[in-house]
Structures are given as C-alpha cells and as structure tokens.
Scaffold this motif. Structure first.
Motif, mmCIF file in Angstrom:
data_model
loop_
_atom_site.group_PDB
_atom_site.id
_atom_site.type_symbol
_atom_site.label_atom_id
_atom_site.label_comp_id
_atom_site.label_asym_id
_atom_site.label_seq_id
_atom_site.Cartn_x
_atom_site.Cartn_y
_atom_site.Cartn_z
ATOM 1 N N GLY A 172 0.824 -1.214 0.000
ATOM 2 C CA GLY A 172 0.000 0.000 0.000
ATOM 3 C C GLY A 172 0.850 1.254 0.000
ATOM 4 N N ALA A 173 1.855 1.296 0.858
ATOM 5 C CA ALA A 173 2.751 2.455 0.920
ATOM 6 C C ALA A 173 3.527 2.599 -0.390
ATOM 7 C CB ALA A 173 3.713 2.318 2.099
ATOM 8 N N PHE A 174 3.936 1.478 -0.969
ATOM 9 C CA PHE A 174 4.655 1.501 -2.239
ATOM 10 C C PHE A 174 3.783 2.094 -3.338
ATOM 11 C CE2 PHE A 174 5.592 -0.602 -6.303
ATOM 12 C CZ PHE A 174 6.913 -0.220 -6.489
ATOM 13 N N ARG A 175 2.537 1.638 -3.423
ATOM 14 C CA ARG A 175 1.631 2.148 -4.456
ATOM 15 C C ARG A 175 1.349 3.645 -4.259
ATOM 16 N NH1 ARG A 175 -1.039 -1.349 -7.804
ATOM 17 N NH2 ARG A 175 -0.736 -3.568 -7.414
ATOM 18 N N ARG A 176 1.201 4.076 -3.018
ATOM 19 C CA ARG A 176 0.988 5.507 -2.749
ATOM 20 C C ARG A 176 2.219 6.313 -3.152
ATOM 21 N NH1 ARG A 176 -1.567 3.144 1.543
ATOM 22 N NH2 ARG A 176 0.202 3.391 2.953
ATOM 23 N N ALA A 177 3.406 5.798 -2.859
ATOM 24 C CA ALA A 177 4.637 6.485 -3.237
ATOM 25 C C ALA A 177 4.782 6.535 -4.758
ATOM 26 C CB ALA A 177 5.845 5.799 -2.598
ATOM 27 N N LEU A 178 4.451 5.436 -5.440
ATOM 28 C CA LEU A 178 4.481 5.427 -6.903
ATOM 29 C C LEU A 178 3.588 6.534 -7.467
ATOM 30 C CD1 LEU A 178 4.165 1.724 -8.158
ATOM 31 C CD2 LEU A 178 6.050 3.295 -8.573
ATOM 32 N N LEU A 179 2.385 6.618 -6.944
ATOM 33 C CA LEU A 179 1.436 7.629 -7.404
ATOM 34 C C LEU A 179 1.960 9.035 -7.124
ATOM 35 C CD1 LEU A 179 -1.290 7.883 -8.781
ATOM 36 C CD2 LEU A 179 -2.356 7.781 -6.533
ATOM 37 N N ALA A 180 2.561 9.226 -5.951
ATOM 38 C CA ALA A 180 3.074 10.543 -5.570
ATOM 39 C C ALA A 180 4.194 11.014 -6.495
ATOM 40 C CB ALA A 180 3.571 10.515 -4.124
ATOM 41 N N VAL A 181 4.950 10.085 -7.054
ATOM 42 C CA VAL A 181 6.032 10.472 -7.968
ATOM 43 C C VAL A 181 5.615 10.366 -9.435
ATOM 44 C CG1 VAL A 181 7.860 9.987 -6.314
ATOM 45 C CG2 VAL A 181 7.161 8.191 -7.900
ATOM 46 N N GLY A 182 4.318 10.126 -9.683
ATOM 47 C CA GLY A 182 3.788 10.161 -11.033
ATOM 48 C C GLY A 182 3.853 8.858 -11.816
ATOM 49 N N TYR A 183 3.926 7.730 -11.113
ATOM 50 C CA TYR A 183 3.979 6.425 -11.780
ATOM 51 C C TYR A 183 2.905 5.495 -11.224
ATOM 52 C CZ TYR A 183 8.489 7.597 -13.854
ATOM 53 O OH TYR A 183 9.481 8.167 -14.577
#
Length: 79
Positions: free
Chosen positions: A55-66
């Motif tokens: 979950g944290a990984f997916r949120r971080a991906l989204l935050a950096v535009g991926y």
C-alpha cells in the motif's frame, strides 16, 4: 552438512513483483527518496515489494507520477 546449513535461509513471507518498462525506470524508482525501504531491485526491470509495504509503495508510486497498472494490464496493451 545439512545440520550446518540449517537456518541459513529463511522464508520471510510473501512479496509482490512489479515490472518496469525499462531498466532506467526501475533504477529511478529504486533511488527515489519516497521509495526507500519499500522496494528492492530484482534484475534489470523488476522491483520486489514486501507484502506489508504494498500500500505504501503504491501511494509512493502515485506521488512520484507512476501509477501502477493492474496485474496483466501492460501485457494486453496494443503495441
């Protein structure tokens, strides 16, 4: 021999494997500050994410535009 090797390898549970389009993207994400501690490189284009950190990984991906595509989505995309 076996007794001496007992405990040298341990199963630590599940993980998710994410495939990047290319090595550059995998390296970029691996070194992104928000991603530290959330994933590890596995080969040239893959990132491994421990199950508890997905979950944290997916949120971080989204935050950096991926944003991550759903499982199998890239395989079905037209070429």
């Amino acid at each position: 021999d076996v007794a001496g090797r007992l405990g040298r390898v341990a199963d630590r549970g599940g993980a998710r494997l994410f495939e990047c389009a290319d090595e550059f993207t995998a390296r970029l994400l691996e070194n992104e500050g928000r991603m530290r501690g959330l994933c590890l490189r596995a080969g040239e284009r893959h990132l491994v994410v421990p199950a508890g950190k997905e979950g944290a990984f997916r949120r971080a991906l989204l935050a950096v535009g991926y944003p991550a595509a759903p499982l199998g989505a890239r395989d079905k995309a037209p070429t």
